[in-house]
Scaffold this motif. Structure first.
Motif, PDB file in Angstrom:
ATOM      1  N   UNK A  57       0.980  -1.668   0.278  1.00 44.68           N
ATOM      2  CA  UNK A  57      -0.169   0.382  -0.100  1.00 44.68           C
ATOM      3  C   UNK A  57       0.971   1.026   0.056  1.00 44.68           C
ATOM      4  N   UNK A  58       0.559   2.380  -1.334  1.00 43.65           N
ATOM      5  CA  UNK A  58       1.324   3.590  -0.894  1.00 43.65           C
ATOM      6  C   UNK A  58       0.427   4.254  -0.232  1.00 43.65           C
ATOM      7  N   UNK A  59       0.530   4.939   0.405  1.00 45.87           N
ATOM      8  CA  UNK A  59       0.120   6.319   0.689  1.00 45.87           C
ATOM      9  C   UNK A  59      -0.147   7.551  -0.304  1.00 45.87           C
ATOM     10  N   UNK A  60      -0.999   8.623  -1.007  1.00 41.02           N
ATOM     11  CA  UNK A  60      -0.873   9.598  -1.557  1.00 41.02           C
ATOM     12  C   UNK A  60      -0.841  10.279  -0.870  1.00 41.02           C
ATOM     13  N   UNK A  61      -0.521  11.329  -0.204  1.00 43.57           N
ATOM     14  CA  UNK A  61      -0.960  12.270   0.800  1.00 43.57           C
ATOM     15  C   UNK A  61      -0.820  13.467  -0.105  1.00 43.57           C
ATOM     16  N   UNK A  62      -1.757  14.581  -0.542  1.00 45.67           N
ATOM     17  CA  UNK A  62      -1.092  15.325  -1.655  1.00 45.67           C
ATOM     18  C   UNK A  62      -3.063  15.840  -1.884  1.00 45.67           C
ATOM     19  N   UNK A  63      -3.610  16.193  -2.846  1.00 45.49           N
ATOM     20  CA  UNK A  63      -5.024  16.550  -2.908  1.00 45.49           C
ATOM     21  C   UNK A  63      -6.362  15.545  -3.113  1.00 45.49           C
ATOM     22  N   UNK A  64      -5.798  14.394  -2.283  1.00 45.80           N
ATOM     23  CA  UNK A  64      -7.375  13.958  -3.467  1.00 45.80           C
ATOM     24  C   UNK A  64      -7.259  13.211  -3.816  1.00 45.80           C
ATOM     25  N   UNK A  65      -8.026  11.931  -4.215  1.00 49.40           N
ATOM     26  CA  UNK A  65      -7.737  10.929  -5.765  1.00 49.40           C
ATOM     27  C   UNK A  65      -8.714  10.460  -5.833  1.00 49.40           C
ATOM     28  N   UNK A  66      -9.125  10.238  -6.902  1.00 55.68           N
ATOM     29  CA  UNK A  66     -10.934  10.009  -7.924  1.00 55.68           C
ATOM     30  C   UNK A  66     -10.715   9.124  -8.444  1.00 55.68           C
ATOM     31  N   UNK A  67     -10.969   7.954  -7.377  1.00 57.51           N
ATOM     32  CA  UNK A  67     -11.310   6.364  -7.522  1.00 57.51           C
ATOM     33  C   UNK A  67     -11.959   5.657  -8.190  1.00 57.51           C
ATOM     34  N   UNK A  68     -13.116   6.596  -8.992  1.00 57.29           N
ATOM     35  CA  UNK A  68     -13.787   6.284  -9.924  1.00 57.29           C
ATOM     36  C   UNK A  68     -12.602   6.555 -11.283  1.00 57.29           C
ATOM     37  N   UNK A  69     -11.845   7.757 -11.745  1.00 57.49           N
ATOM     38  CA  UNK A  69     -11.058   7.059 -13.019  1.00 57.49           C
ATOM     39  C   UNK A  69     -10.992   5.876 -13.428  1.00 57.49           C
ATOM     40  N   UNK A  70     -11.177   5.596 -15.054  1.00 53.42           N
ATOM     41  CA  UNK A  70     -11.236   4.593 -15.566  1.00 53.42           C
ATOM     42  C   UNK A  70      -9.550   3.716 -15.499  1.00 53.42           C
ATOM     43  N   UNK A  71      -8.788   4.167 -15.231  1.00 55.16           N
ATOM     44  CA  UNK A  71      -6.987   3.562 -14.991  1.00 55.16           C
ATOM     45  C   UNK A  71      -7.007   3.351 -13.386  1.00 55.16           C
ATOM     46  N   UNK A  72      -7.691   3.828 -12.281  1.00 49.06           N
ATOM     47  CA  UNK A  72      -7.461   3.510 -11.198  1.00 49.06           C
ATOM     48  C   UNK A  72      -8.369   2.905 -10.748  1.00 49.06           C
ATOM     49  N   UNK A  73      -9.636   2.040 -10.932  1.00 48.77           N
ATOM     50  CA  UNK A  73     -10.745   1.778 -10.182  1.00 48.77           C
ATOM     51  C   UNK A  73     -10.719   0.414  -9.372  1.00 48.77           C
ATOM     52  N   UNK A  74     -10.590   0.314  -8.321  1.00 54.35           N
ATOM     53  CA  UNK A  74     -10.249  -0.863  -7.909  1.00 54.35           C
ATOM     54  C   UNK A  74      -9.021  -0.725  -6.769  1.00 54.35           C
ATOM     55  N   UNK A  75      -8.434   0.207  -7.050  1.00 54.95           N
ATOM     56  CA  UNK A  75      -6.694   0.865  -6.912  1.00 54.95           C
ATOM     57  C   UNK A  75      -6.871   1.102  -5.465  1.00 54.95           C
ATOM     58  N   UNK A  76      -7.851   1.137  -5.532  1.00 56.84           N
ATOM     59  CA  UNK A  76      -7.670   3.056  -4.499  1.00 56.84           C
ATOM     60  C   UNK A  76      -8.977   2.870  -3.580  1.00 56.84           C
ATOM     61  N   UNK A  77      -7.835   2.844  -2.416  1.00 52.61           N
ATOM     62  CA  UNK A  77      -8.763   2.127  -0.413  1.00 52.61           C
ATOM     63  C   UNK A  77      -9.535   3.855  -0.590  1.00 52.61           C
ATOM     64  N   UNK A  78     -10.374   3.578   0.472  1.00 47.53           N
ATOM     65  CA  UNK A  78     -10.893   5.324   0.622  1.00 47.53           C
ATOM     66  C   UNK A  78     -10.104   6.071   1.848  1.00 47.53           C
ATOM     67  N   UNK A  79      -8.871   6.339   2.022  1.00 51.57           N
ATOM     68  CA  UNK A  79      -8.663   6.914   2.490  1.00 51.57           C
ATOM     69  C   UNK A  79      -9.191   7.819   3.586  1.00 51.57           C
ATOM     70  N   UNK A  80      -9.024   8.952   3.700  1.00 52.75           N
ATOM     71  CA  UNK A  80      -9.047  10.232   4.889  1.00 52.75           C
ATOM     72  C   UNK A  80      -8.541  11.739   4.448  1.00 52.75           C
ATOM     73  N   UNK A  81      -9.808  12.414   3.954  1.00 46.24           N
ATOM     74  CA  UNK A  81      -9.692  13.889   4.291  1.00 46.24           C
ATOM     75  C   UNK A  81      -9.371  14.346   5.303  1.00 46.24           C
ATOM     76  N   UNK A  82      -8.159  15.274   5.425  1.00 47.68           N
ATOM     77  CA  UNK A  82      -8.025  16.448   6.437  1.00 47.68           C
ATOM     78  C   UNK A  82      -8.639  17.533   6.313  1.00 47.68           C
ATOM     79  N   UNK A  83      -9.077  18.294   5.184  1.00 47.13           N
ATOM     80  CA  UNK A  83      -9.449  19.077   4.607  1.00 47.13           C
ATOM     81  C   UNK A  83     -11.241  19.409   4.399  1.00 47.13           C
TER      82      UNK A  83
END
Length: 438
Positions: A57-83
């Motif tokens: 698992x690689x954490x991406x601390x950033x601006x959030x991720x579009x986990x529904x993108x066709x090239x990412x779907x299924x590889x993105x966990x829910x995660x958490x927003x601090x904003x």
């Protein structure tokens, strides 16, 4: 015109045709996939026979991720927003930066045989998206909460593709130490100002700092530099996934950081027993500098140990090395003998695979004691034999601090090359302005 490229080394080695990478031919008709020159340069088909990043698992601390993108779907966990009042960070629809980084790490493409769209370097890794609060005020870097969340939720690599001039707070330093003690590899971009002024969190002890290399094999003109730099990776005209727009192209150390995080995920997947520092050791030991050097013992301020070569990092026989590898450790982290252990910020450690014994056996101690007695006897004999020559010079030698100790080496030689004052060397001017990737 084909987008498949080769990155050529600079300097005298380039004249001999040496290559930083060997680009594999693309077989896709999709212009986005064909435009991924950096991925092709890594020869991904060979890389993926060794590792695809599975079970990491690689954490991406950033601006959030579009986990529904066709090239990412299924590889993105829910995660958490601090904003934005909290919640998950996997449905970002505005800022596309975090989505782009996630895709470079763990994109899986789409279509027949996943031949279209963005393919990440570690396509079977999982992304833990963490949206940080980017507002100025309070904790200016805002990484303490996100780092601790990443560590506590299973991340083995943390990608931080952002940089700022704000010195870390005590809470942020403590969070980095927490990650180090929990054996999590923190990777951060050096910044895009073309300056030696340190940016954070990359310049903080405990973090693997990454610069960028251009498509022509030279260090990117706007890539920040300094003694904390450890690796560089492709960072010019990088295609990746987006949010409001399906795809984007950008230039900067953000993208190079994502590639290093992906390479770390590949290594952690294949060699799960290696520490974070030993993973970094594999990456640095197999890197190649723009002037064609490999296996250098001290990092250059522009390119660190060189450009990552994931296939070699996965396939070559390399000693594990010390626990911390080439990483400079925070002061309150657990001590470890070897290269980079507890070195002050800004000080270049030794070889990435050097190690030191942690103690002496009783037999060795006895031998040393006997040797001391013998030496004392010799000294007494010499003194008695020469008591009339009290004004003569004492016996000389090359003991600690004497000739060969390495003391007094000029700073410009500590990074593997000599750069005359006022001469920036062979590094190119900044390329034409592109949308910053950071």
């Amino acid at each position: 015109m084909s987008f498949t490229r080769t990155l050529r080394a600079v300097g005298s080695v380039a004249a001999a045709g040496a290559l930083l990478f060997t680009a594999a031919p693309t077989a896709s008709a999709d212009y986005i996939r064909d435009g991924q020159w950096a991925l092709d340069a890594f020869n991904p088909q060979k890389v993926w026979k060794e590792s695809t990043g599975k079970n990491v698992t690689v954490a991406v601390i950033d601006s959030g991720v579009n986990g529904d993108h066709v090239d990412l779907k299924g590889n993105v966990l829910p995660g958490k927003s601090f904003a934005d009042g909290g919640g998950t960070a996997d449905h970002e629809s505005g800022d596309d930066h975090g989505t782009a980084m996630a895709a470079l790490i763990a994109g899986h493409g789409h279509g027949a045989r996943h031949a279209d769209g963005i393919m990440g370097l570690a396509p079977d890794a999982k992304i833990l998206p963490i949206k940080r609060n980017e507002s100025i005020g309070g904790d200016a870097n805002n990484v303490d909460g996100p780092i601790r969340y990443a560590v506590d939720h299973g991340a083995k690599v943390i990608n931080m593709s952002f940089a700022g001039p704000y010195a870390l707070t005590d809470k942020e330093k403590s969070a980095i130490s927490y990650a180090v003690k929990k054996d999590v590899l923190l990777v951060a971009g050096s910044g895009n100002d073309g300056t030696s002024k340190p940016s954070y969190p990359a310049a903080a002890p405990g973090v693997l700092a990454v610069g960028a290399v251009a498509e022509d094999g030279n260090v990117l003109g706007e890539s920040n530099y300094g003694p904390h730099i450890r690796l560089i990776a492709p960072g010019e005209k990088i295609y990746s996934a987006g949010t409001s727009m399906k795809y984007r192209q950008a230039t900067g150390t953000s993208d190079s950081t994502a590639y290093v995080s992906a390479a770390a995920a590949l290594v952690r997947s294949k060699y799960p027993d290696l520490t974070a520092g030993q993973v970094a050791n594999r990456l640095t030991k197999t890197a190649i500098t723009p002037d064609g050097k490999t296996g250098i013992s001290s990092p250059d301020p522009k390119y660190g140990y060189g450009v990552i070569r994931p296939y070699r990092a996965l396939s070559e026989k390399i000693p594990a090395g010390s626990k911390n590898g080439p990483l400079t450790m925070p002061k309150d982290s657990e001590p470890s003998a070897g290269a980079g252990a507890d070195a002050p910020a800004g000080e270049a450690p030794g070889s990435a695979s050097e190690g030191k014994s942690s103690g002496l056996s009783p037999i060795a101690v006895a031998g040393i004691a006997l040797g001391v007695v013998v030496v004392l006897g010799i000294v007494v004999g010499v003194v008695l034999a020469n008591k009339k020559r009290r004004n003569g010079p004492p016996p000389g030698g090359t003991g600690f601090g004497g000739p060969g100790s390495g003391a007094g080496v000029p700073p410009q030689h500590q990074f593997g090359y000599y750069q005359q004052p006022g001469n920036p060397g062979a590094y190119p001017p900044a390329p034409p302005t592109q949308p910053p990737g950071q």
